[in-house]
Design a protein around this motif. Sequence first.
Motif, PDB file in Angstrom:
ATOM      1  N   ILE A  35       0.879  -1.164  -0.047  1.00 46.51           N
ATOM      2  CA  ILE A  35      -0.116   0.026  -0.116  1.00 46.51           C
ATOM      3  C   ILE A  35       0.896   1.148   0.042  1.00 46.51           C
ATOM      4  O   ILE A  35       1.758   1.489   1.149  1.00 46.51           O
ATOM      5  N   THR A  68      -2.526   6.465   0.061  1.00 48.03           N
ATOM      6  CA  THR A  68      -3.471   5.841  -0.135  1.00 48.03           C
ATOM      7  C   THR A  68      -4.483   5.875   1.024  1.00 48.03           C
ATOM      8  O   THR A  68      -4.296   5.500   2.035  1.00 48.03           O
ATOM      9  N   ALA A  69      -5.611   6.437   0.728  1.00 46.74           N
ATOM     10  CA  ALA A  69      -6.823   6.453   1.491  1.00 46.74           C
ATOM     11  C   ALA A  69      -7.297   5.202   2.051  1.00 46.74           C
ATOM     12  O   ALA A  69      -7.254   4.186   1.312  1.00 46.74           O
ATOM     13  N   GLU A 128     -10.090   3.848   2.516  1.00 48.45           N
ATOM     14  CA  GLU A 128     -11.301   3.319   1.490  1.00 48.45           C
ATOM     15  C   GLU A 128     -10.647   2.790   0.352  1.00 48.45           C
ATOM     16  O   GLU A 128     -11.458   1.836  -0.273  1.00 48.45           O
ATOM     17  N   ALA A 129      -9.171   3.096   0.106  1.00 45.07           N
ATOM     18  CA  ALA A 129      -8.906   2.684  -1.423  1.00 45.07           C
ATOM     19  C   ALA A 129      -8.049   1.409  -1.285  1.00 45.07           C
ATOM     20  O   ALA A 129      -7.843   0.916  -2.213  1.00 45.07           O
ATOM     21  N   ILE A 130      -7.825   1.014  -0.036  1.00 45.26           N
ATOM     22  CA  ILE A 130      -7.024  -0.326   0.204  1.00 45.26           C
ATOM     23  C   ILE A 130      -8.107  -1.427  -0.292  1.00 45.26           C
ATOM     24  O   ILE A 130      -9.246  -1.578   0.066  1.00 45.26           O
ATOM     25  N   ASP A 132      -9.934  -4.978  -0.235  1.00 48.56           N
ATOM     26  CA  ASP A 132     -10.499  -5.615   0.838  1.00 48.56           C
ATOM     27  C   ASP A 132      -9.971  -6.838   1.453  1.00 48.56           C
ATOM     28  O   ASP A 132     -10.189  -7.251   2.483  1.00 48.56           O
TER      29      ASP A 132
END
Length: 54
Positions: A24, A28-29, A31-33, A35
């Motif tokens: 990551i 990187t927010a 929410e953008a990682i 799942d």
Amino acid sequence: MAKYECEVCGWIYDPEIGDPDGGIDPGTAFEAIPDDWVCPVCGATKDMFVMVKE
């Protein structure tokens, strides 16, 4: 961008730092990682993280 804390071990995901060892990139927010990402300390799933109130 908000920071998120692992409810299992207390590790803080800081978007300014990211999780380079986990693939990551910094900036990187949460929410953008993806799942399927897990906590680098304890292996908890992404749904075990809560937003840190600053």
